[in-house]
Design an enzyme around this catalytic site. Structure first.
Site, PDB file in Angstrom:
ATOM      1  N   PHE A 226       8.502 -22.486  23.611  1.00  0.00           N
ATOM      2  CA  PHE A 226       9.534 -21.761  24.355  1.00  0.00           C
ATOM      3  C   PHE A 226       9.977 -20.466  23.674  1.00  0.00           C
ATOM      4  O   PHE A 226      10.478 -19.562  24.309  1.00  0.00           O
ATOM      5  CB  PHE A 226      10.808 -22.619  24.420  1.00  0.00           C
ATOM      6  CG  PHE A 226      10.745 -23.815  25.323  1.00  0.00           C
ATOM      7  CD1 PHE A 226      10.564 -23.665  26.693  1.00  0.00           C
ATOM      8  CD2 PHE A 226      10.925 -25.094  24.821  1.00  0.00           C
ATOM      9  CE1 PHE A 226      10.554 -24.771  27.536  1.00  0.00           C
ATOM     10  CE2 PHE A 226      10.919 -26.205  25.655  1.00  0.00           C
ATOM     11  CZ  PHE A 226      10.733 -26.040  27.014  1.00  0.00           C
ATOM     12  N   SER A 257       1.514 -24.658  29.069  1.00  0.00           N
ATOM     13  CA  SER A 257       2.805 -24.061  28.701  1.00  0.00           C
ATOM     14  C   SER A 257       3.785 -25.191  28.456  1.00  0.00           C
ATOM     15  O   SER A 257       3.522 -26.336  28.802  1.00  0.00           O
ATOM     16  CB  SER A 257       3.338 -23.200  29.849  1.00  0.00           C
ATOM     17  OG  SER A 257       3.891 -24.024  30.863  1.00  0.00           O
ATOM     18  N   ASP A 258       4.923 -24.884  27.838  1.00  0.00           N
ATOM     19  CA  ASP A 258       5.968 -25.896  27.815  1.00  0.00           C
ATOM     20  C   ASP A 258       6.685 -25.851  29.174  1.00  0.00           C
ATOM     21  O   ASP A 258       6.463 -24.947  29.993  1.00  0.00           O
ATOM     22  CB  ASP A 258       6.921 -25.700  26.633  1.00  0.00           C
ATOM     23  CG  ASP A 258       7.643 -27.016  26.269  1.00  0.00           C
ATOM     24  OD1 ASP A 258       7.657 -27.943  27.097  1.00  0.00           O
ATOM     25  OD2 ASP A 258       8.205 -27.101  25.164  1.00  0.00           O
ATOM     26  N   TRP A 259       7.520 -26.805  29.382  1.00  0.00           N
ATOM     27  CA  TRP A 259       8.218 -27.024  30.662  1.00  0.00           C
ATOM     28  C   TRP A 259       8.944 -25.746  31.105  1.00  0.00           C
ATOM     29  O   TRP A 259       9.892 -25.318  30.428  1.00  0.00           O
ATOM     30  CB  TRP A 259       9.204 -28.171  30.447  1.00  0.00           C
ATOM     31  CG  TRP A 259       9.951 -28.678  31.623  1.00  0.00           C
ATOM     32  CD1 TRP A 259      10.880 -27.991  32.346  1.00  0.00           C
ATOM     33  CD2 TRP A 259       9.882 -29.991  32.187  1.00  0.00           C
ATOM     34  NE1 TRP A 259      11.388 -28.788  33.320  1.00  0.00           N
ATOM     35  CE2 TRP A 259      10.798 -30.042  33.251  1.00  0.00           C
ATOM     36  CE3 TRP A 259       9.151 -31.142  31.903  1.00  0.00           C
ATOM     37  CZ2 TRP A 259      11.000 -31.191  34.024  1.00  0.00           C
ATOM     38  CZ3 TRP A 259       9.352 -32.283  32.664  1.00  0.00           C
ATOM     39  CH2 TRP A 259      10.261 -32.287  33.716  1.00  0.00           C
ATOM     40  N   SER A 261       8.206 -22.808  30.755  1.00  0.00           N
ATOM     41  CA  SER A 261       8.238 -21.662  29.832  1.00  0.00           C
ATOM     42  C   SER A 261       7.541 -20.430  30.409  1.00  0.00           C
ATOM     43  O   SER A 261       7.770 -19.318  29.930  1.00  0.00           O
ATOM     44  CB  SER A 261       7.688 -22.023  28.449  1.00  0.00           C
ATOM     45  OG  SER A 261       6.302 -22.206  28.480  1.00  0.00           O
TER      46      SER A 261
END
Ligand code: NOJ
Length: 722
Positions: A226, A257-259, A261
Site C-alpha cells: 500500500f 496488488s494489495d486490497w 491499492s
C-alpha cells in the site's frame, strides 16, 4: 504438455474481455462474482468461504464449478485467503515463530497450514509477510519476522517451502505470496499505510533481501504494498516491480496488488482516475488487481486505444495462467470434500505446541522458574490466562477460540491432584482500567505459594491498521503488577503480545518474565510445560525490546555516530546552559540502548562460549572462511541454544552497521555437554549497495562475533583482500 505451450494455447483463444478477466480478483463467492466467473471475466476470488461455512470445501467446489464448467474456456479460478499463521490449527504469530529461530519447524508448520487450508479449497495464501519492521508501534510487526533481514529471509523461504512443498500442484500444497512488496514496514510514525522514505541502498540492503529469498525459494506470487515509497506508491513503482523483481530477479510468477491499492493510487495523488491508476499499475508490473475494479472498468479501452501496450497485458495474463498451471488447477480444479476431517488433527496440534514452546522468550528469571515441583497452591491472575480467542492473535480468520487450550486449563490439567490452581482475572480484559478486581487477586495471591500473572495485549491490539502510540502494558495492568508485587509471593509474569512492549516498569517487580507472543491454539500447554520445567525456554528476541516508545526505532544493526552513546544523563544539573558531561549521542532521560537486545533470551540452563576460531584471517572478495566456537551447557538441564554470528565492516566507502546478523544455528546440549558449532561465511554475505545501486564486497578489516545474543559476543578479526 509443457506449461508454456499450454499457456500459448489458451492465449490464442482468449478474447480481450477474458484476458482482462484473468487479472481481476474479487472478494466473496457471491452471485455477482459468480456471474462474472461464468462470463470469463474473473480470474480469482479471495475469501470464498469463511469459518461459518459448514464445509468450506463444498463452497469452494461450487464456485469453481461455475468457472470450469460454466465459462467458455473453463479456466479455473484461483482462490486466495490470508492463512498467516495456521488455518484452523492456529500457530504462534509469525513474530513468535521468528523467535524460535527454528527454520525446519517453521517449514513444517507452514506445511500443516497448507494441508488444512487446501482441504478447505484454498489454493493460495497471502503469506509469508516478510516486511522488515523496526518500529513496534506498527501493528503489523506481529505478522512478520521482526527487525532483521537475514532472519526474515530465512523464515520467508522456509514458509514458502512449507506452503508450496517441492511440487505446488500436490493436493495438500498451496501457493505462497511474499508480501508486502516493498518497504511497507517502514511506515512513518509506525502508523499503518503511512508514507515510507527508504534510500535505495537501504532498500536493497535491508528491505528487499527477504523478498529475494522468497523468490529464490520459488514463491508463486508477490503482493505489491500500500505504501508510498519515496514519493511513488509501491503499486505504481516500476523500479520495484518491473525492474528489480521481474527483470533483475527473473520472477516469472504474478504480482497481485494489495486490497484496493490500485484504486488508492487516486487518493495517494499519482493517478487522476481509475484509468490512470490502471495504466500506472500495469506499467509498474502489477498483474492482478485485488478487489478494486480499475482493471475491470478501464483496461480493455486502454488496450484498444494503445495506452496500455497489448504486450503488457499479455505478459500479465500469461503470468496468471502459468501460475494456475503450476498449481495444477487445470488438471485438478476441485478439492476432495472429505479432507476437511483432517482439520485440527492431533499431529497438527502437536506441531503447533512444539513451535509455541520454542517461540517463548524468557527475559528474566531470578530462580522463580521453573515452578518448584512441590508447589501446593498456584494463583493464576490476569485477563490473558483464560482468553481463548486472544491467544490466537491477529489474522487468525479460520481459527476458533473454542479450539484453544488456555494456560489456565493446561496448568490445571498438568497439576491436577498435586497443586491447587486458582484463578481470578483481576481485569475484565487486557485494556480495562477498572481495578475493582484487584482486591480479590491480591487475596488469592496472599494465600498461594506462587503467582503467575498473564498480561499483555489482546488480539485486537496488533495486526493490520492496529497500531499503537504507546508500548506499555495497556489499561491498568501495570498497577496490577505493582499490587501483586507488594504481596511478596514469587511472581511470574507471562506476557502475550503482538509486538515488542516497553516492559521497564514490570521488570523489577516480577521474579520472572516470559514473553509468549500470541501463541496460538496450543499456547496453553506450551506455556505450562515451560512454567513447570518440562521444557526449557529457548526463544530469542527477533526484535529489540525498547525501554520506552521514545527510543523507537531501535534495532541492533544501526550505524555508529561520530559520538559515543551516552549512558543516560539523568543527573544533569538544572540551569546548566551546556551539558558539562559532554556532547554524546543519547537521551537526557533514558539510556540509548534497548531494555533487551535483538537475539536475547534465557533458558533454564547457562551456555558458555569459548574458543572462537577462524579458519583463516583473511580471504579474497570472492572467498569464504569458516568460523567455529565452542558452546558448553554449564547449567543443570538440557536446553536448546541459538548460536548467532554477526559481522562488522570496520571501514567502508559507506558507513556500515555496528553489527549485522549473518548466520545462526539452533543446537541442543545436555548438561555438561560441549559442541563446536561451525559456520561458513562467504565474502558475498558481506556485500552492500553503494549509493549508485551497485552491490559490492569491499576489501578491509572486519569483526566477526559469535554469541547467544546481539550484546554478549566473542570477537575475532579478519580481512577481506582486494
Ligand atoms: C490487506 C492486507 O494488507 C493484506 O496483507 C491481505 O493479504 C489482504 N488485505 C487480503 O486480505
Amino acid at each position: 504438455m509443457d506449461i508454456e505451450k499450454r499457456v500459448d494455447g489458451l492465449m490464442s483463444q482468449l478474447t480481450l474481455d477474458e484476458k482482462v478477466g484473468q487479472l481481476c480478483q474479487a472478494t466473496d463467492a457471491n452471485e455477482r462474482n459468480l456471474a462474472l466467473a461464468r462470463q470469463g471475466r474473473l480470474g480469482s476470488i479471495l475469501n470464498v468461504a469463511g469459518p461459518e461455512a459448514a464445509n468450506p470445501a463444498q463452497v469452494s467446489n461450487q464456485a469453481q464449478r461455475v468457472a470450469v464448467e460454466g465459462s467458455r474456456l473453463g479456466i479455473p479460478l484461483i482462490f486466495g485467503r490470508d492463512v498467516i499463521h495456521g488455518y484452523r490449527t492456529v500457530m504462534p504469530i509469525p513474530l513468535g515463530q521468528a523467535a524460535s529461530f527454528d527454520m525446519a519447524l517453521i517449514e513444517e508448520v507452514a506445511g500443516v497450514a497448507a494441508r488444512e487450508a487446501s482441504a478447505c479449497g484454498v489454493h493460495w495464501t497471502f503469506a509469508p509477510m516478510v516486511d522488515i519492521a523496526r518500529d513496534p508501534r506498527w501493528g503489523r510487526i506481529a505478522e512478520g519476522g521482526g527487525e532483521d533481514p537475514v532472519l526474515t529471509s530465512r523464515m520467508g523461504a522456509a514458509m514458502v517451502r512449507g506452503f508450496q512443498g517441492k511440487d505446488p500442484s500436490h493436493p495438500e500444497r498451496i501457493a505462497a505470496c511474499a508480501k508486502h512488496y516493498a518497504g511497507y514496514g517502514a511506515a512513518e510514525g509506525g502508523r499503518d499505510y503511512n508514507t515510507t522514505w527508504i534510500p535505495e541502498n537501504l532498500l536493497r540492503d535491508v528491505y528487499l533481501p527477504s523478498f529475494k529469498a522468497c523468490v529464490d525459494a520459488g514463491a508463486a506470487t508477490v503482493m505489491s504494498s500500500f505504501n508510498n515509497l519515496n514519493g511513488l506508491p509501491a503499486t505504481a513503482n516500476t523500479l520495484l516491480i518491473r525492474q528489480i523483481l521481474k527483470t533483475e530477479w527473473g520472477f516469472d510468477g504474478f504480482v497481485v496488488s494489495d486490497w484496493d491499492s490500485v484504486q488508492e493510487l487516486i487518493p495517494q495523488g499519482v493517478a487522476a482516475d481509475k484509468a490512470e491508476a490502471t495504466r500506472l499499475a500495469l506499467a509498474a508490473g502489477v498483474d492482478m488487481e485485488m478487489v478494486s475494479t480499475c482493471f475491470a472498468e478501464s483496461l480493455k479501452a486502454l488496450v484498444e486505444s494503445g495506452e496500455v501496450p497489448a504486450a503488457q497485458l499479455d505478459d500479465a495474463v500469461r503470468r496468471v495462467l502459468r501460475t494456475k498451471f503450476r498449481l495444477g488447477l487445470f488438471d485438478r480444479p476441485y478439492v476432495d470434500e472429505s479432507r476437511v476431517n483432517a482439520l485440527l488433527a492431533d499431529s497438527h496440534r502437536d506441531v503447533a505446541k512444539r513451535l509455541a514452546t520454542e517461540s517463548c522468550v524468557l527475559l528474566k528469571n531470578d530462580g522463580a522458574l521453573p515452578l518448584p515441583p512441590d508447589i501446593r497452591s498456584l494463583a493464576c491472575v490476569g485477563p490473558l490466562a483464560e482468553a481463548p480467542a486472544d491467544q490466537l492473535g491477529c489474522w487468525a480468520f479460520d481459527g476458533r477460540g473454542e479450539d484453544s487450550v488456555t494456560p489456565l486449563a493446561a496448568l490445571k490439567e498438568a497439576l491436577a491432584g498435586r497443586c491447587e490452581v486458582t484463578y481470578v482475572a483481576g481485569l475484565d480484559h487486557a485494556r480495562s482500567s477498572e481495578t475493582k478486581g484487584f482486591a480479590e487477586a491480591v487475596r488469592l495471591a496472599a494465600k498461594s505459594d506462587a503467582v503467575v500473572l498473564f498480561l499483555g495485549e489482546d488480539a485486537g491490539l496488533s495486526g493490520e491498521a492496529h497500531c499503537r502510540a504507546f508500548l506499555d502494558l495497556p489499561g491498568a495492568q501495570q498497577q496490577l503488577v505493582q499490587e501483586l508485587a507488594e504481596v511478596g509471593k514469587p511472581l511470574v509474569c507471562v506476557v502475550m503480545t503482538g509486538r515488542p512492549l516497553a516492559l521497564s516498569g514490570v521488570l523489577d517487580k516480577v521474579n520472572a518474565l516470559l514473553v509468549a507472543w500470541h501463541p496460538g491454539t496450543m499456547g496453553g500447554p506450551a506455556i505450562a510445560d515451560l512454567l513447570l520445567g518440562k521444557a526449557s525456554p529457548s526463544g530469542k528476541l527477533p526484535a529489540s525490546f525498547p525501554r520506552t516508545v521514545g527510543q523507537v526505532p531501535i534495532y541492533h544493526s544501526h550505524m555508529n555516530t561520530g559520538r559515543p552513546p551516552s549512558p543516560g544523563m539523568s543527573d544533569i544539573p538544572t540551569g546548566t546552559p551546556l551539558d558539562p558531561t559532554g556532547f554524546l549521542s543519547g537521551y537526557l532521560d533514558v539510556a540509548p540502548v534497548p531494555l533487551f537486545p535483538f537475539g536475547y533470551g534465557l533458558s533454564y540452563t547457562r551456555f558458555a562460549y569459548s574458543e572462537l576460531k577462524l579458519s583463516r584471517d583473511s580471504m579474497p572478495v570472492d572467498g569464504k572462511l569458516a568460523a567455529s566456537v565452542k558452546v558448553t551447557n554449564t547449567g543443570p538441564v538440557a536446553s536448546d541454544e541459538v548460536v548467532q554470528l554477526y559481522v562488522r565492516d570496520l571501514v567502508g566507502s559507506l558507513t556500515r552497521p555496528v553489527k549485522e546478523l549473518k548466520d545462526f544455528a539452533r543446537i541442543r546440549l545436555a548438561p555438561g555437554e560441549s559442541r563446536t558449532v561451525s559456520f561458513t561465511l562467504n565474502a558475498d554475505q558481506l556485500a552492500f549497495h553503494t549509493l549508485e545501486g551497485k552491490r559490492v564486497v569491499e576489501p578491509g578489516a572486519f569483526h566477526l562475533m559469535i554469541g547467544g545474543n546481539s550484546r554478549e559476543l566473542l570477537r575475532a578479526e579478519f580481512e577481506v583482500r582486494g
